[in-house]
Design a protein around this motif. Structure first.
Motif, PDB file in Angstrom:
ATOM      1  N   GLN A  52       0.832  -1.199   0.000  1.00 40.02           N
ATOM      2  CA  GLN A  52       0.000   0.000   0.000  1.00 40.02           C
ATOM      3  C   GLN A  52       0.865   1.246   0.000  1.00 40.02           C
ATOM      4  OE1 GLN A  52      -3.459  -0.273  -0.115  1.00 40.02           O
ATOM      5  NE2 GLN A  52      -2.918  -2.423  -0.343  1.00 40.02           N
ATOM      6  N   GLY A  53       0.362   2.321  -0.603  1.00 40.08           N
ATOM      7  CA  GLY A  53       1.079   3.583  -0.593  1.00 40.08           C
ATOM      8  C   GLY A  53       0.283   4.601  -1.353  1.00 40.08           C
ATOM      9  N   SER A  54       0.834   5.822  -1.450  1.00 41.02           N
ATOM     10  CA  SER A  54       0.071   6.840  -2.162  1.00 41.02           C
ATOM     11  C   SER A  54       0.031   6.531  -3.654  1.00 41.02           C
ATOM     12  CB  SER A  54       0.653   8.229  -1.891  1.00 41.02           C
ATOM     13  OG  SER A  54       2.018   8.251  -2.174  1.00 41.02           O
ATOM     14  N   VAL A  55       1.015   5.771  -4.141  1.00 43.77           N
ATOM     15  CA  VAL A  55       0.985   5.344  -5.541  1.00 43.77           C
ATOM     16  C   VAL A  55       0.322   3.968  -5.609  1.00 43.77           C
ATOM     17  CG1 VAL A  55       2.377   4.735  -7.538  1.00 43.77           C
ATOM     18  CG2 VAL A  55       3.060   6.635  -6.076  1.00 43.77           C
ATOM     19  N   ARG A  90       9.601   1.952  -0.490  1.00 47.71           N
ATOM     20  CA  ARG A  90       8.630   1.361   0.440  1.00 47.71           C
ATOM     21  C   ARG A  90       9.244   0.306   1.351  1.00 47.71           C
ATOM     22  NH1 ARG A  90       3.123   0.051  -2.789  1.00 47.71           N
ATOM     23  NH2 ARG A  90       2.696   2.193  -3.433  1.00 47.71           N
ATOM     24  N   ASN A 221       9.833   9.321   6.274  1.00 52.72           N
ATOM     25  CA  ASN A 221       9.744   9.799   4.893  1.00 52.72           C
ATOM     26  C   ASN A 221      11.068   9.683   4.159  1.00 52.72           C
ATOM     27  OD1 ASN A 221       8.518  10.845   2.675  1.00 52.72           O
ATOM     28  ND2 ASN A 221       8.652  12.975   3.325  1.00 52.72           N
ATOM     29  N   ARG A 333       1.399   7.889   5.684  1.00 56.08           N
ATOM     30  CA  ARG A 333       1.779   8.221   4.311  1.00 56.08           C
ATOM     31  C   ARG A 333       0.639   8.067   3.324  1.00 56.08           C
ATOM     32  NH1 ARG A 333       3.664   2.960   2.151  1.00 56.08           N
ATOM     33  NH2 ARG A 333       3.730   1.547   3.927  1.00 56.08           N
ATOM     34  N   LEU A 336      -3.394  11.468   3.923  1.00 56.37           N
ATOM     35  CA  LEU A 336      -3.508  12.770   3.261  1.00 56.37           C
ATOM     36  C   LEU A 336      -2.815  12.750   1.913  1.00 56.37           C
ATOM     37  CD1 LEU A 336      -3.078  15.701   5.800  1.00 56.37           C
ATOM     38  CD2 LEU A 336      -5.106  14.961   4.579  1.00 56.37           C
ATOM     39  N   PRO A 338      -1.449  13.176  -1.658  1.00 61.27           N
ATOM     40  CA  PRO A 338      -0.043  12.820  -1.753  1.00 61.27           C
ATOM     41  C   PRO A 338       0.848  13.413  -0.678  1.00 61.27           C
ATOM     42  CG  PRO A 338      -0.488  14.649  -3.209  1.00 61.27           C
ATOM     43  CD  PRO A 338      -1.778  14.323  -2.505  1.00 61.27           C
ATOM     44  N   SER A 339       0.294  14.035   0.385  1.00 64.45           N
ATOM     45  CA  SER A 339       1.245  14.530   1.386  1.00 64.45           C
ATOM     46  C   SER A 339       1.324  13.592   2.577  1.00 64.45           C
ATOM     47  CB  SER A 339       0.956  15.956   1.833  1.00 64.45           C
ATOM     48  OG  SER A 339      -0.345  16.298   1.753  1.00 64.45           O
ATOM     49  N   GLU A 340       2.230  13.961   3.480  1.00 63.57           N
ATOM     50  CA  GLU A 340       2.551  13.125   4.634  1.00 63.57           C
ATOM     51  C   GLU A 340       1.990  13.739   5.897  1.00 63.57           C
ATOM     52  OE1 GLU A 340       5.312  10.792   5.446  1.00 63.57           O
ATOM     53  OE2 GLU A 340       5.680  10.255   3.366  1.00 63.57           O
TER      54      GLU A 340
ATOM     55  N   GLN B 236       4.078  18.235   2.647  1.00 67.80           N
ATOM     56  CA  GLN B 236       5.220  17.328   2.642  1.00 67.80           C
ATOM     57  C   GLN B 236       4.823  16.130   1.785  1.00 67.80           C
ATOM     58  OE1 GLN B 236       6.108  15.378   6.396  1.00 67.80           O
ATOM     59  NE2 GLN B 236       8.288  15.255   5.907  1.00 67.80           N
ATOM     60  N   LEU B 237       5.562  15.900   0.694  1.00 67.79           N
ATOM     61  CA  LEU B 237       5.205  14.817  -0.217  1.00 67.79           C
ATOM     62  C   LEU B 237       5.853  13.508   0.215  1.00 67.79           C
ATOM     63  CD1 LEU B 237       5.599  16.583  -3.675  1.00 67.79           C
ATOM     64  CD2 LEU B 237       3.490  16.143  -2.422  1.00 67.79           C
ATOM     65  N   THR B 238       5.237  12.389  -0.162  1.00 64.92           N
ATOM     66  CA  THR B 238       5.913  11.116   0.041  1.00 64.92           C
ATOM     67  C   THR B 238       6.905  10.926  -1.107  1.00 64.92           C
ATOM     68  OG1 THR B 238       4.255   9.903  -1.233  1.00 64.92           O
ATOM     69  CG2 THR B 238       3.887  10.081   1.122  1.00 64.92           C
ATOM     70  N   GLU B 240       7.594   8.239  -2.725  1.00 66.53           N
ATOM     71  CA  GLU B 240       7.090   7.436  -3.834  1.00 66.53           C
ATOM     72  C   GLU B 240       6.229   8.264  -4.769  1.00 66.53           C
ATOM     73  OE1 GLU B 240       3.487   4.758  -2.656  1.00 66.53           O
ATOM     74  OE2 GLU B 240       5.029   4.438  -1.159  1.00 66.53           O
ATOM     75  N   GLU B 241       5.524   9.257  -4.187  1.00 67.50           N
ATOM     76  CA  GLU B 241       4.716  10.144  -5.016  1.00 67.50           C
ATOM     77  C   GLU B 241       5.627  10.954  -5.954  1.00 67.50           C
ATOM     78  OE1 GLU B 241       1.309   9.867  -4.132  1.00 67.50           O
ATOM     79  OE2 GLU B 241       1.065  10.741  -6.130  1.00 67.50           O
ATOM     80  N   ASP B 244       6.754   8.692  -8.658  1.00 67.22           N
ATOM     81  CA  ASP B 244       5.655   8.320  -9.540  1.00 67.22           C
ATOM     82  C   ASP B 244       5.250   9.478 -10.448  1.00 67.22           C
ATOM     83  OD1 ASP B 244       3.593   6.357 -10.294  1.00 67.22           O
ATOM     84  OD2 ASP B 244       2.221   7.879  -9.541  1.00 67.22           O
TER      85      ASP B 244
END
Lengths: 367, 313
Positions: A52-55, A90, A221, A333, A336, A338-340, B236-238, B240-241, B244
């Motif tokens: 799992q992840g934002s992508v 990841r 992160n 992660r 929210l 694509p943010s953290e 704050q971005l991840t 992986e984002e 991607d």
């Protein structure tokens, strides 16, 4: 041993028996049923975390990427970025979260054991405040701290943590003895001093405030394999030391004098556990920031569910800590995207209600 | 974070300041009509402050305290520099501003501010109700939050010039800035879709989303922002984002912390990003981009050169 039974008097009688067994039969291995359960839970959490992840990457692709990277099976049939996301971002992130969770949890159990204090956590005697101050000094100093893939932050935080604990321990020690209360008070005082110095530096360096606060709240992160490598040796040594002290920690739940009379080298055990837990926590904190709540609540939760025997408590705390922090980071992660969100916020926000529920449903004495 | 009781407050404060940076800009329109051809004349002048109150200044101030780095830059640029006696710790441009006496704008000390006996105090951040406190002791306080857009900067240039008696210079400076901005936007007018950009504020991947002050530059330049759709102005971005979304250009505003194109290339996994493959990682001066002062046009031109090297040689 009457005291031992008195200690667990509020428990069910079965637990009193278990507690007695723990003292009386050091050869018994009551863990057998729990080990597969714990390992399965950790493995499931790792798999869930990696998939799992934002992508959005399909689960089967994640498995194929892992199979190809780890075992060399199959062939590359996915976007290059997905491979990097799973393998370079990841997986180290999930493993680091698990490692830090396990480390904070066994350190917390160790501190609670030697200090015989339910409020003890791995940050109690200065690790957190010292690491925070060390990292903050680097962040606000204006010196460049990133060098290629290396950063000055982890060593600065590590040194800060070790210095703070050493000062607390040194101040509390007198005549070869370190009384628990003195150690805790010294730790609280050192922590307060370091924390206010940190607060001052944040106030005085407005432009770096977000960076500093973000570091202090903790997170994964920026996790890399390198960071996993930094923490792993400290965690392994620390875990081995505290796992090996399970029986001694059980005896230490009597007071120091009684334990001494039973032939336990109290001061040596105390020092070994504190050194092991502090070094492991310092290493964990140096790469992940000050993630609160895990080291305090995980051992308590385990105690509520599986009882007081430190030979269960330490390994089960490691498993629960790893699972808990992997899941908390997963929320951090993705919630929210694509943010953290700093993971330290999630651990307390999600962990507190769960712990309170546990406290209500297992009406065992919490400590 | 019970061991850091101040943290909560600080976080709130920082977020509030960031929001203030992003949110304002609309309500600083001058209340009185512009008088571009009458420098030094035109007093008394009445302007609206960011808190909605009106401020009337009867004659050109001669002892100005500027507690805002952006305002300091404007004051010197419109020729009010000789009237400035005190600036805040972060006012480091132009160089003359470094030689003035200093005050702390983020931990303001009422007594210290009153003690400089300024006849005009310019404040951008109302920390601890300092504006109200200064009003109460009878100081002349111009509370102007930092503008949230490049247009807002021009308005503030004109306003600050007017209240200090340099309306003519202010108008000239604002017009020159507008022309420079227009020259850049004209050149990108035909571009349908610019490159995809990741603007890095720090190495835990804080960035500037569209809608933030910094993000506004990229919108003017028609660049696409990988933080599009983020819930906050400075998210704050991840990691992986970032991988991607695959930015074509990476702009580093954190060179002070040691980050450089080389450190970015060394990050595990980042090799797949187009900007890394094509060597399109650039360093910018964060002060020029994040400070809503007279150098914004310069900042915009610099970014244009980095994003469109062929169009802006």
């Amino acid at each position: 041993l009457r005291r031992a039974r008195a200690l667990s008097a509020p428990d069910t009688s079965a637990d009193a028996v278990a507690a007695e067994e723990a003292f009386a039969l050091p050869g018994v291995r009551p863990l057998r049923g729990l080990v597969p359960l714990a390992l399965t839970a950790v493995l499931a959490a790792v798999l869930l975390g990696v998939s799992q992840g934002s992508v959005d990457i399909p689960f089967t692709t994640v498995v194929r990427i892992l199979a190809w990277k780890v075992l060399g099976l199959g062939s590359v049939a996915w976007p290059e970025a997905w491979g990097e996301i799973v393998w370079q971002i990841r997986l180290p992130r999930v493993l680091l979260a698990g490692l830090v969770g396990a480390t904070l949890a066994f350190s917390g159990a160790g501190y609670q054991g030697v200090l015989r204090n339910p409020l003890a956590d791995p940050y109690l005697i200065g690790v957190a405040a010292g690491a925070g101050l060390g990292a903050t000094i680097v962040l606000v100093s204006g010196v460049p701290y990133a060098f290629g893939s290396l950063s000055l932050l982890p060593p600065a935080a590590f040194v800060g943590a070790v210095l703070a604990v050493s000062i607390s321990y040194g101040l509390a020690r007198s005549g070869g003895v370190v009384p628990n209360v003195t150690l805790i008070l010294a730790g609280v005082a050192i922590s307060a001093a370091a924390a206010s110095a940190t607060s001052f530096l944040i106030i005085a360096n407005h432009e770096q405030a977000v960076s500093v606060i973000s570091w202090l709240l903790g997170g994964f992160n920026t996790a890399t394999w390198q960071k996993v490598g930094i923490v792993l040796p400290y965690s392994l040594v620390g875990a081995a030391a505290i796992l090996a002290s399970g029986r001694l920690l059980n005896v230490l739940q009597l007071d120091d004098e009684d334990a001494q009379q039973l032939g336990v080298p109290v001061e040596r055990v105390k020092m070994m556990v504190i050194v092991a837990a502090s070094l492991a926590t310092a290493a964990a904190v140096s790469v992940s920031g000050l993630i609160g709540f895990v080291g305090l609540i995980v051992p308590h939760s385990v105690r509520l569910v599986w009882g007081f025997d430190y030979r269960h408590l330490v390994p089960m705390s490691m498993a629960v800590g790893a699972v808990f922090l992997i899941l908390a980071d997963l929320v951090a992660r993705t919630v929210l995207s694509p943010s953290e969100v700093p993971v330290g916020i999630i651990t307390a926000l999600c962990g507190a209600p769960f712990f309170l529920w546990l406290l209500r449903h297992h009406r065992r004495a919490a400590f | 974070m019970r061991r850091f009781p101040l943290l909560g407050t600080l976080l709130t404060l920082t977020i509030a300041l960031t929001l203030a940076l992003a949110a304002c800009g609309e309500d600083e329109k001058p209340a009185a009509g512009p008088e571009p051809t009458a420098p030094a004349a035109g007093f008394p002048v009445t302007v609206a402050r960011s808190d909605g109150r009106e401020l009337t200044i009867s004659e050109a101030p001669q002892r100005i305290a500027s507690l805002s780095p952006a305002a300091t830059e404007v004051l010197y640029a419109v020729g009010a520099g000789p009237q400035v006696i005190v600036t805040d710790d972060y006012s480091d441009y132009p160089e003359e501003a470094q030689d003035t006496a200093k005050l702390d704008a983020y931990q303001p000390n009422l007594e210290a501010i009153v003690g400089v006996e300024a006849d005009l105090i310019i404040i951008a951040h109302d920390v601890d109700n300092i504006v109200d406190a200064l009003d109460r002791v009878g100081e002349t306080v111009l509370f102007l939050e930092v503008p949230g857009s490049i247009d807002g900067v021009m308005e503030q240039v004109r306003l600050l010039a007017r209240v200090t008696g340099h309306a003519g210079e202010g108008e000239r400076l604002a017009q020159e800035m507008e022309e420079r901005v227009e020259a850049v936007t004209d050149k990108v007018a035909d571009i349908e879709e610019g490159p995809l950009v990741y603007h890095e504020l720090d190495n835990t991947f804080y960035t500037a989303a569209p809608g933030s002050f910094v993000g506004g530059f990229y919108e003017l330049l028609k660049a696409r922002n990988i933080a599009e759709g983020a819930p906050t102005a400075y998210p704050q971005l991840t990691q992986e984002e970032i991988l991607d979304r695959d930015p074509e250009v990476i702009i580093l505003a954190n060179a002070d912390a040691g980050e450089s194109p080389d450190t970015v290339k060394a990050r595990p996994g980042w090799g797949v990003i187009s900007a890394v493959e094509n060597d399109r990682i650039h360093v910018v001066d964060p002060d020029i981009l994040s400070r809503p002062g007279p150098r914004v046009a310069e900042g915009l031109e610099e970014l244009a050169r980095l994003l469109y090297p062929e169009t802006f040689p």
